[in-house]
Design an enzyme around this catalytic site. Structure first.
Site, short mmCIF file in Angstrom:
data_model
loop_
_atom_site.label_atom_id
_atom_site.label_comp_id
_atom_site.label_asym_id
_atom_site.label_seq_id
_atom_site.Cartn_x
_atom_site.Cartn_y
_atom_site.Cartn_z
N HIS A 260 -0.42 3.06 0.38
CA HIS A 260 0.27 1.89 1.02
C HIS A 260 0.36 1.00 -0.22
O HIS A 260 -0.45 0.83 -1.05
CB HIS A 260 -0.98 1.38 2.05
CG HIS A 260 -0.15 0.31 2.66
ND1 HIS A 260 -0.18 -1.01 2.34
CD2 HIS A 260 0.26 0.19 3.95
CE1 HIS A 260 0.05 -1.92 3.24
NE2 HIS A 260 0.35 -1.19 4.23
N ASP B 152 -9.23 3.80 -0.07
CA ASP B 152 -8.68 2.78 1.17
C ASP B 152 -8.93 3.51 2.41
O ASP B 152 -8.19 4.34 2.75
CB ASP B 152 -7.31 2.78 0.59
CG ASP B 152 -6.46 2.02 1.62
OD1 ASP B 152 -7.04 1.51 2.68
OD2 ASP B 152 -5.19 1.68 1.48
N GLN C 188 -6.87 3.45 7.09
CA GLN C 188 -6.39 4.25 8.17
C GLN C 188 -7.44 5.28 8.64
O GLN C 188 -7.38 6.21 9.56
CB GLN C 188 -5.10 5.15 7.90
CG GLN C 188 -4.01 4.08 7.56
CD GLN C 188 -3.32 3.39 8.87
OE1 GLN C 188 -3.59 4.07 9.94
NE2 GLN C 188 -2.55 2.48 9.01
N LYS D 4 -7.31 -3.19 12.37
CA LYS D 4 -6.85 -1.77 12.66
C LYS D 4 -7.81 -0.95 13.52
O LYS D 4 -7.72 0.20 13.79
CB LYS D 4 -6.31 -1.13 11.41
CG LYS D 4 -5.13 -1.64 10.85
CD LYS D 4 -4.79 -0.84 9.60
CE LYS D 4 -3.96 -1.53 8.66
NZ LYS D 4 -2.52 -1.66 8.98
N CYS E 239 5.50 -0.03 4.06
CA CYS E 239 4.78 -0.61 2.85
C CYS E 239 4.39 0.75 2.05
O CYS E 239 3.21 0.74 1.41
CB CYS E 239 3.61 -1.19 3.18
SG CYS E 239 3.98 -2.86 4.17
N1 PLP Z 1 -4.00 0.47 3.35
C1 PLP Z 1 -3.34 1.20 4.30
C2 PLP Z 1 -3.53 2.68 4.29
C3 PLP Z 1 -2.80 0.59 5.57
O1 PLP Z 1 -2.17 1.36 6.39
C4 PLP Z 1 -2.61 -0.71 5.47
C5 PLP Z 1 -2.20 -1.35 6.45
O2 PLP Z 1 -0.96 -0.89 7.14
C6 PLP Z 1 -3.29 -1.60 4.37
C7 PLP Z 1 -3.82 -0.87 3.38
C8 PLP Z 1 -3.37 -2.99 4.45
O3 PLP Z 1 -3.98 -3.52 5.59
P1 PLP Z 1 -3.91 -5.33 5.66
O4 PLP Z 1 -2.74 -5.40 5.82
O5 PLP Z 1 -5.02 -5.49 6.95
O6 PLP Z 1 -4.74 -5.64 4.44
#
Ligand code: PLP
Length: 428
Positions: A142, A219, A222, A245, A383
């Site tokens: 992402h 990260d 998900q 999430k 993204c």
């Molecule tokens: N990492 C992953 C894999 C995501 O799917 C997302 C959001 O869709 C993020 C990071 C970013 O999360 P946030 O927008 O809550 O900071």
């Protein structure tokens, strides 16, 4: 600073009512006011990978804070503020236990996973990255776990390298040995892809990285909502995720870091609450975790996240994972019958995130058709523009399922997909 016994406060402040022990979707849904809101009576919500809905327990925890004991933490001597402080610090302890951290002070509250990655990019990379060093990311990231590393690499004169994924959407782990070098200082890798659903063997990556002395940031945005995680078993150096999430409020996220690494890092935000002492020209920093929590925090969101974790734990992450897996398998089997749909990502070992394209039809048009049938799905690049480039598409449609989605909703999704085919046939 912590005046109350956190465990005692957890018991006193428990806001979780009884939630079902097994995954009874109808029962689970009854805890989510959004599904009984009259305007949403037809709603099929398939966008939980973007953000999840919130159970009444979370909404109540936030409302109770605002209505009954709204006050700032760590500062006041009066009882109401002590209760707010206890709630805030209890949630920290709870999150530490939830992800298997060794210490509560290894949990830093941020605005989200994005801010957590940036904290490491500024607090760690700015201090320790040197020209010629290397950061390894994957093509599945992402933007939140990619752009901060592009910028950190630029600032330091370091090099950014990519571990590719194959046609199946799996990482090419066999290339790790070549990509990890004595110059690699950090590997930043997602625990599960938000586009392809791919679950990543982060343990394998962490072990390989540690062998050459590199750190690993995972990260988990998900992963944490869907499957159990234990950062100590993984031996992750940093682990980031977002509250919204995983049934929690928006505007709250977590940076987990090993104590020693967080201690060595510089603070990123400066101001109130993060200092030990202040002189005219110099200041010194508070100990962990407060060194990283400058200014007034999103206290109700932290308390709401604690309630979300209670809810998830009552149901059980293993049960949630099983439920998601069975819906995913069901939908993938149904989709395999439809020759006008391309599904991206692996067939096995994947999360309940299903990206797809319909031949000749733009993803936004697909999503609009679904919206007209009261089904909320996602469309766009999610993204993850590097994933799009690799798939050679500008965008995909994406349906993501969670604990409150039923097989009937999965059937409705498939049915509307077939209707979409009929509807768009005249244009393709
Ligand atoms: N990492 C992953 C894999 C995501 O799917 C997302 C959001 O869709 C993020 C990071 C970013 O999360 P946030 O927008 O809550 O900071």
């Amino acid at each position: 600073k912590q005046k109350n016994n956190p465990n005692q406060a957890v018991n006193e402040m428990s806001i979780v009512e009884s939630v079902p022990k097994t995954l009874n979707v109808a029962d689970i849904r009854s805890h989510f006011p959004i599904f009984s809101y009259p305007e949403n009576s037809e709603l099929v919500y398939l966008d939980s990978a973007a953000t999840t809905q919130r159970p009444v327990q979370v909404l109540d925890a936030v409302r109770k804070f605002n209505e009954e004991y709204n006050s700032n933490i760590h500062r006041a001597a009066y009882k109401m503020a002590e209760k707010a402080t206890a709630g805030y610090e209890c949630a920290r302890l709870q999150i530490a236990q939830f992800i298997g951290a060794k210490h509560a002070h290894e949990i830093i509250f941020t605005r989200g996973a994005t801010e957590a990655a940036n904290f490491v990019a500024y607090g760690w990379a700015n201090k320790f990255l040197k020209p010629g060093d290397e950061i390894l990311v994957t093509e599945l990231e992402h933007h939140s776990n990619l752009v901060p590393w592009q910028m950190a690499a630029k600032r330091a004169g370091a090099k950014l390298k990519f571990l590719p994924f194959n046609a199946n959407g799996e990482l090419e782990y066999e290339k790790l040995d070549d990509l990890l070098t004595t110059c690699t200082r950090l590997v930043a890798v997602t625990h599960a892809s938000n586009v392809l659903g791919t679950r990543i063997d982060v343990k394998r990556i962490i072990d390989a990285a540690h062998e050459i002395g590199a750190l690993v940031l995972v990260d988990g945005a998900q992963h944490v909502p869907h499957s159990p995680v234990n950062v100590q078993e993984l031996d992750a150096d940093f682990y980031i995720f977002s509250g919204h999430k995983m049934l929690g409020p928006m505007g709250i996220g977590i940076l987990y870091g090993k104590e020693k690494l967080l201690d060595d890092m510089d603070p990123v935000l400066f101001g109130g609450s993060m200092i030990d002492d202040v002189q005219y020209q110099e200041s010194t920093w508070a100990e962990l975790p407060w060194k990283f929590e400058a200014g007034t925090q999103n206290i109700p969101a932290v308390i709401g996240l604690g309630a979300a974790i209670d809810f998830l734990q009552e149901i059980g992450l293993e049960n949630i994972e099983k439920h998601n897996d069975s819906i995913t398998n069901y939908v993938l089997n149904e989709l395999a019958e439809l020759d006008f749909v391309t599904v991206y990502g692996p067939r096995q070992n994947r999360n309940a995130v299903i990206s797809f394209s319909m031949q000749g039809i733009h993803a936004h048009d697909v999503a609009t058709f679904f919206d007209n049938k009261s089904i909320a799905i996602r469309s766009g690049h999610h993204c993850a523009k590097i994933v799009m480039k690799k798939l050679n598409v500008a965008s995909t449609a994406r349906a993501s399922f969670y604990l409150y989605n039923s097989i009937e909703e999965a059937d409705r999704f498939i049915e509307v997909l077939k209707q979409a085919r009929g509807y768009f046939a005249k244009w393709i």
